[in-house]
Scaffold this motif. Sequence first.
Motif, PDB file in Angstrom:
ATOM      1  N   ARG A  38       0.838  -1.209   0.000  1.00 14.06           N
ATOM      2  CA  ARG A  38       0.000   0.000   0.000  1.00 14.06           C
ATOM      3  C   ARG A  38       0.865   1.248   0.000  1.00 14.06           C
ATOM      4  NH1 ARG A  38      -1.938   3.567   3.624  1.00 14.06           N
ATOM      5  NH2 ARG A  38      -1.168   2.396   5.405  1.00 14.06           N
ATOM      6  N   GLN A  39       1.907   1.275   0.835  1.00 19.73           N
ATOM      7  CA  GLN A  39       2.764   2.455   0.899  1.00 19.73           C
ATOM      8  C   GLN A  39       3.503   2.685  -0.414  1.00 19.73           C
ATOM      9  OE1 GLN A  39       5.139   2.821   4.558  1.00 19.73           O
ATOM     10  NE2 GLN A  39       3.521   1.708   5.655  1.00 19.73           N
ATOM     11  N   ARG A  42       0.917   4.029  -2.935  1.00 16.20           N
ATOM     12  CA  ARG A  42       0.575   5.422  -2.633  1.00 16.20           C
ATOM     13  C   ARG A  42       1.704   6.366  -3.015  1.00 16.20           C
ATOM     14  NH1 ARG A  42      -1.768   6.939   2.939  1.00 16.20           N
ATOM     15  NH2 ARG A  42      -3.206   8.256   1.780  1.00 16.20           N
ATOM     16  N   GLU A 107      -6.911  -2.394   0.951  1.00 16.57           N
ATOM     17  CA  GLU A 107      -6.042  -1.919   2.030  1.00 16.57           C
ATOM     18  C   GLU A 107      -6.324  -0.455   2.357  1.00 16.57           C
ATOM     19  OE1 GLU A 107      -3.416  -2.979   4.303  1.00 16.57           O
ATOM     20  OE2 GLU A 107      -4.650  -4.702   3.846  1.00 16.57           O
ATOM     21  N   GLU A 108      -6.552   0.355   1.330  1.00 16.92           N
ATOM     22  CA  GLU A 108      -6.878   1.773   1.543  1.00 16.92           C
ATOM     23  C   GLU A 108      -8.177   1.897   2.338  1.00 16.92           C
ATOM     24  OE1 GLU A 108      -5.342   4.578   1.171  1.00 16.92           O
ATOM     25  OE2 GLU A 108      -3.602   3.808   0.094  1.00 16.92           O
ATOM     26  N   ARG A 109      -9.198   1.121   1.951  1.00 15.44           N
ATOM     27  CA  ARG A 109     -10.477   1.164   2.674  1.00 15.44           C
ATOM     28  C   ARG A 109     -10.287   0.742   4.127  1.00 15.44           C
ATOM     29  NH1 ARG A 109     -12.216  -0.973  -2.230  1.00 15.44           N
ATOM     30  NH2 ARG A 109     -12.235  -3.082  -1.390  1.00 15.44           N
ATOM     31  N   GLU A 110      -9.535  -0.327   4.345  1.00 18.32           N
ATOM     32  CA  GLU A 110      -9.315  -0.815   5.694  1.00 18.32           C
ATOM     33  C   GLU A 110      -8.524   0.187   6.519  1.00 18.32           C
ATOM     34  OE1 GLU A 110      -7.028  -4.600   7.502  1.00 18.32           O
ATOM     35  OE2 GLU A 110      -8.676  -5.075   6.131  1.00 18.32           O
ATOM     36  N   HIS A 111      -7.496   0.775   5.933  1.00 17.05           N
ATOM     37  CA  HIS A 111      -6.677   1.763   6.632  1.00 17.05           C
ATOM     38  C   HIS A 111      -7.517   2.986   7.001  1.00 17.05           C
ATOM     39  CE1 HIS A 111      -3.078   3.912   7.838  1.00 17.05           C
ATOM     40  NE2 HIS A 111      -3.486   4.917   7.110  1.00 17.05           N
ATOM     41  N   THR A 112      -8.362   3.426   6.080  1.00 16.53           N
ATOM     42  CA  THR A 112      -9.218   4.580   6.331  1.00 16.53           C
ATOM     43  C   THR A 112     -10.217   4.268   7.447  1.00 16.53           C
ATOM     44  OG1 THR A 112      -8.999   5.269   4.039  1.00 16.53           O
ATOM     45  CG2 THR A 112     -10.848   6.180   5.263  1.00 16.53           C
ATOM     46  N   ALA A 113     -10.785   3.068   7.441  1.00 14.69           N
ATOM     47  CA  ALA A 113     -11.753   2.679   8.475  1.00 14.69           C
ATOM     48  C   ALA A 113     -11.093   2.614   9.849  1.00 14.69           C
ATOM     49  CB  ALA A 113     -12.382   1.330   8.125  1.00 14.69           C
ATOM     50  N   SER A 115      -8.370   4.283  10.775  1.00 10.31           N
ATOM     51  CA  SER A 115      -7.929   5.629  11.155  1.00 10.31           C
ATOM     52  C   SER A 115      -9.079   6.536  11.569  1.00 10.31           C
ATOM     53  CB  SER A 115      -7.163   6.278   9.986  1.00 10.31           C
ATOM     54  OG  SER A 115      -6.035   5.508   9.660  1.00 10.31           O
ATOM     55  N   ALA A 116     -10.283   6.204  11.146  1.00 10.64           N
ATOM     56  CA  ALA A 116     -11.453   7.083  11.431  1.00 10.64           C
ATOM     57  C   ALA A 116     -11.905   6.996  12.861  1.00 10.64           C
ATOM     58  CB  ALA A 116     -12.601   6.714  10.504  1.00 10.64           C
TER      59      ALA A 116
END
Length: 116
Positions: A38-39, A42, A107-113, A115-116
């Motif tokens: 993911r990194q 990005r 992974e982006e969706r999971e990371h955002t969830a 972090s929220a």
Amino acid sequence: MARPRTQPRSVEHPAPAEFSLQSVLEALADPVRRMVVRQLARAGQDMSCGTFDLPVSRSTATHHFSVLREAGVLRQYYVGTTKMNALRAEEMEARFPGLLPALVAAEEREHTAISA
């Protein structure tokens, strides 16, 4: 006395025809390795091993990079003494269409969830 010449450092990588879906999925099953992917995705550019934000020790990170390289997900190369990492996105797309983009999106969706 002359110093012996040294060979440039190199790292072995599997050819795309050698990529195994089993190996790729096993490599991507680990959350730390998914963080690496993911990194890199990005960043949109190659990254040195020391620039990743990972929750593991340096030696453990080295192991994770090796697993990803051996599965064909990463290409590693040296710039001086710095080991660089690049996603093999085009080669992975040719071998397993849609796999990496789907993984990165998940992974982006999971990371955002988280972090929220």
